[in-house]
Write a protein that holds these residues in place. Structure first.
Motif, PDB file in Angstrom:
ATOM      1  N   ILE A 138     -27.648   9.271  -1.737  1.00  0.00           N
ATOM      2  CA  ILE A 138     -28.409   8.410  -2.642  1.00  0.00           C
ATOM      3  C   ILE A 138     -27.501   7.891  -3.748  1.00  0.00           C
ATOM      4  CG2 ILE A 138     -30.262   8.361  -4.360  1.00  0.00           C
ATOM      5  CD1 ILE A 138     -31.795  10.337  -2.595  1.00  0.00           C
ATOM      6  N   PHE A 139     -26.720   8.803  -4.347  1.00  0.00           N
ATOM      7  CA  PHE A 139     -25.769   8.398  -5.383  1.00  0.00           C
ATOM      8  C   PHE A 139     -24.776   7.373  -4.845  1.00  0.00           C
ATOM      9  CE2 PHE A 139     -26.048  12.565  -8.049  1.00  0.00           C
ATOM     10  CZ  PHE A 139     -27.282  12.160  -8.519  1.00  0.00           C
ATOM     11  N   MET A 140     -24.261   7.610  -3.639  1.00  0.00           N
ATOM     12  CA  MET A 140     -23.262   6.706  -3.057  1.00  0.00           C
ATOM     13  C   MET A 140     -23.855   5.304  -2.863  1.00  0.00           C
ATOM     14  SD  MET A 140     -20.408   8.391  -2.718  1.00  0.00           S
ATOM     15  CE  MET A 140     -19.425   7.551  -1.485  1.00  0.00           C
ATOM     16  N   ASP A 141     -25.098   5.248  -2.389  1.00  0.00           N
ATOM     17  CA  ASP A 141     -25.755   3.946  -2.207  1.00  0.00           C
ATOM     18  C   ASP A 141     -25.955   3.250  -3.553  1.00  0.00           C
ATOM     19  OD1 ASP A 141     -25.876   4.136   0.538  1.00  0.00           O
ATOM     20  OD2 ASP A 141     -27.927   4.921   0.583  1.00  0.00           O
ATOM     21  N   GLN A 142     -26.342   4.019  -4.568  1.00  0.00           N
ATOM     22  CA  GLN A 142     -26.552   3.435  -5.890  1.00  0.00           C
ATOM     23  C   GLN A 142     -25.240   2.892  -6.466  1.00  0.00           C
ATOM     24  OE1 GLN A 142     -28.405   6.785  -7.849  1.00  0.00           O
ATOM     25  NE2 GLN A 142     -30.477   6.043  -7.418  1.00  0.00           N
ATOM     26  N   ILE A 143     -24.150   3.602  -6.225  1.00  0.00           N
ATOM     27  CA  ILE A 143     -22.841   3.158  -6.714  1.00  0.00           C
ATOM     28  C   ILE A 143     -22.428   1.873  -6.000  1.00  0.00           C
ATOM     29  CG2 ILE A 143     -20.381   3.751  -6.785  1.00  0.00           C
ATOM     30  CD1 ILE A 143     -21.329   6.718  -7.121  1.00  0.00           C
ATOM     31  N   LYS A 144     -22.656   1.804  -4.682  1.00  0.00           N
ATOM     32  CA  LYS A 144     -22.313   0.595  -3.924  1.00  0.00           C
ATOM     33  C   LYS A 144     -23.065  -0.625  -4.452  1.00  0.00           C
ATOM     34  CE  LYS A 144     -21.207   2.913   0.458  1.00  0.00           C
ATOM     35  NZ  LYS A 144     -21.667   3.156   1.858  1.00  0.00           N
ATOM     36  N   ASN A 145     -24.266  -0.384  -4.971  1.00  0.00           N
ATOM     37  CA  ASN A 145     -25.079  -1.481  -5.501  1.00  0.00           C
ATOM     38  C   ASN A 145     -24.807  -1.753  -6.983  1.00  0.00           C
ATOM     39  OD1 ASN A 145     -26.448  -2.037  -3.068  1.00  0.00           O
ATOM     40  ND2 ASN A 145     -27.854  -0.324  -3.419  1.00  0.00           N
ATOM     41  N   GLY A 146     -23.796  -1.090  -7.527  1.00  0.00           N
ATOM     42  CA  GLY A 146     -23.421  -1.328  -8.912  1.00  0.00           C
ATOM     43  C   GLY A 146     -24.138  -0.478  -9.931  1.00  0.00           C
ATOM     44  N   GLY A 147     -24.938   0.501  -9.453  1.00  0.00           N
ATOM     45  CA  GLY A 147     -25.644   1.390 -10.343  1.00  0.00           C
ATOM     46  C   GLY A 147     -26.965   0.803 -10.822  1.00  0.00           C
ATOM     47  N   PRO A 148     -27.681   1.508 -11.685  1.00  0.00           N
ATOM     48  CA  PRO A 148     -27.268   2.805 -12.225  1.00  0.00           C
ATOM     49  C   PRO A 148     -27.496   3.949 -11.229  1.00  0.00           C
ATOM     50  CG  PRO A 148     -29.447   2.251 -13.024  1.00  0.00           C
ATOM     51  CD  PRO A 148     -28.973   1.057 -12.238  1.00  0.00           C
ATOM     52  N   VAL A 149     -26.798   5.048 -11.471  1.00  0.00           N
ATOM     53  CA  VAL A 149     -27.064   6.282 -10.736  1.00  0.00           C
ATOM     54  C   VAL A 149     -28.199   6.995 -11.460  1.00  0.00           C
ATOM     55  CG1 VAL A 149     -26.134   8.565 -10.208  1.00  0.00           C
ATOM     56  CG2 VAL A 149     -24.747   6.538  -9.774  1.00  0.00           C
TER      57      VAL A 149
END
Length: 509
Positions: free
Chosen positions: A328-339
């Protein structure tokens, strides 16, 4: 450039690295091996199979002229997490975009390592502690020539058990699951691994079915004559299960009971139930379902014949499982956040999937009938710290490049998940990272009684139509039976966080 132009640098010139190099040279489709990188002064400057050995790694990596398509393969399966983290940092700073890694030493003992086992490096490889090393070939000897069935074989734990079981020499490996896509995926992967020489030959048999179907489960166990069952299947996403409480009890509790009854009837030798820390003083419907599964397992163990061993293994979170925080964190980071993090103080016990599965497989061989086991998870990790580490792994700075947002707890979540009750008194066994618990019978309910109360809610009964899929009735029964659930719900309701279940009298889910 074509794929053949890719230059591969193998980190580690030991047996694993040399086998990977031979694999690449034999297939001639993955590129060419440019060099080994190693820290061993005795071989630096020499050649192995005409491949130069360069080093030390921290000095030579930065001197390489790396192209975007060049690839590094870390082939040091005995390396600690600290060393892998250091090597990864050196490779990244040297311009490598593509970095792969071999699995741990437990899966490449006996001098067997294959390129097909290499996978993209991920945060699991450089975060947390160094996993315990378990020689699978030796540990799995109890499965030699056996018929092994994994429920939930397409899930994160089930599929990793299946990969590791290739080293067990079992006669047949049955992959049981409800979702055809996930079963097809692991079925194909196992065939690829076998074709590349990984593990021993075993007939791999996919089985699509539903644990809730009692007669079908009985049919499957009677026809497969499974000697060993690893029961991983469960609905497990806590907030979603809070919205679907009837479904989770129907699947987890009655599905497990169906499987246990069939295993008893057809003399399954070993039955290993995968349990969770959320079963300890449960505060969610999912947690209650797994607590009841533990009690069902212990009850079934009292009905076994000589030669049968039924046990459960409890552990905390596994990093990287589907729906867990890391992807989930990795997907959020790929989308520019936020985590998104639940709370600054939230913490969990973590273990990697391969380590947890290795310990489960070991427990399945050494465990005794009617025993409860707990994996030693080490110290808990704050979710916030984990989020920060994963952001840095991805090449960003937390709060500067990628923001972190706190969203608060969701239904069924608490800030800390205990691994055991005080009365369970976990004690060491002679096996590293495996603890034994004292069995605690239900104090506030009779298992058989609560099962019968739940049955007309989960399965239609024409004589009790109003009970079917009655969410309010189910929650009332569970809250009356489980004080920790009732107390948590009461607290959440007082705070205005818990969904008003009284408004959902009959939700068909």
């Amino acid at each position: 450039m074509n794929k053949i132009d890719t230059r591969l640098y193998i980190i580690g010139a030991g047996f694993a690295g040399q086998m990977i190099a031979k694999d690449i040279m034999r297939k001639k489709i993955f590129g060419s091996v440019a060099a080994f990188l190693d820290d061993d002064k005795d071989i630096i400057g020499k050649k192995i199979d005409d491949i130069p050995v360069l080093g030390p790694i921290d000095q030579v990596a930065s001197a390489l002229r790396v192209n975007a398509i060049d690839e590094a393969v870390i082939a040091i399966p005995s390396a600690s997490v600290e060393r892998i983290r250091k090597i990864y940092g050196e490779l990244k700073s040297s311009g490598f975009f593509r970095i792969k890694i071999l699995p741990s030493i437990s899966q490449v003992v006996d001098g067997k390592a294959h390129l097909v086992q290499a996978r993209d490096i991920n945060p699991l490889d450089i975060l947390g502690r160094t996993p315990v090393i378990i020689p699978l070939h030796e540990t799995l000897s109890y499965l030699k020539g056996k018929r092994v069935l994994i429920t939930g074989a397409g899930g994160s734990i089930g599929s990793e058990l299946a990969r590791q079981l290739l080293s067990g020499g079992c006669e047949r490996l049955y992959l049981f699951g409800h979702g055809e896509n996930s079963i097809v995926s692991i079925y194909r992967e196992l065939h690829i691994l076998q074709n590349e020489g990984v593990g021993e030959k075993a007939s791999v048999v996919p089985i699509i079915g539903d644990m809730k179907d009692r007669e079908y489960v009985r049919y499957i166990i009677s026809h497969t004559r499974a000697d060993v069952i690893f029961h991983c299947a469960a609905y497990k996403h806590v907030p979603m299960m809070e919205e679907n409480p009837v479904a989770v009890m129907e699947n987890n509790v009655f599905g497990t009971k169906n499987l246990l009854d069939a295993a008893l009837e057809f003399s399954t030798e070993r039955f290993v139930l995968i349990s969770t820390d959320k079963a300890v003083d449960p505060v969610s419907v999912y947690g209650v379902s797994k607590m009841m599964c533990e009690k069902l397992l212990l009850e079934a163990s009292q009905k076994t014949n000589p030669g049968q061993s039924f046990m459960f293994v409890r552990f905390g979170n596994v990093l990287g499982s589907r729906g867990s925080i890391m992807p989930i964190f990795m997907d959020q980071i790929k989308n520019g956040g936020p985590v998104t993090v639940t709370d600054k103080e939230m913490e969990r016990f973590f273990m990697t999937i391969p380590e947890a599965c290795s310990l489960v497989l070991q427990t399945g061989g050494v465990g005794e009938n009617g025993r409860s086991y707990l994996l030693d998870m080490g110290d808990p990790i704050k979710i916030l710290e984990l989020a920060e580490q994963i952001i840095r792994f991805s090449g960003f700075e937390p709060y500067e490049d990628i923001d972190i947002k706190f969203i608060g707890t969701r239904p069924g979540e608490r800030l800390f998940e205990p691994l055991w009750l005080k009365e369970e008194s976990p004690a060491p066994t002679k096996y590293q990272k495996i603890l034994q618990l004292v069995n605690i019978p239900p104090k506030t309910f009779v298992l058989e009684d609560i099962i019968e109360k739940l049955r007309p809610i989960c399965f239609f009964d024409s004589s009790n139509r109003d009970a079917y899929r009655n969410k309010q009735l189910l929650l009332t029964i569970l809250r009356n039976a489980v004080p920790s659930l009732d107390a948590f719900y009461a607290t959440q309701e007082a705070a205005g966080k818990q969904i008003d279940m009284a408004s959902s009298v009959k939700v068909v889910l």
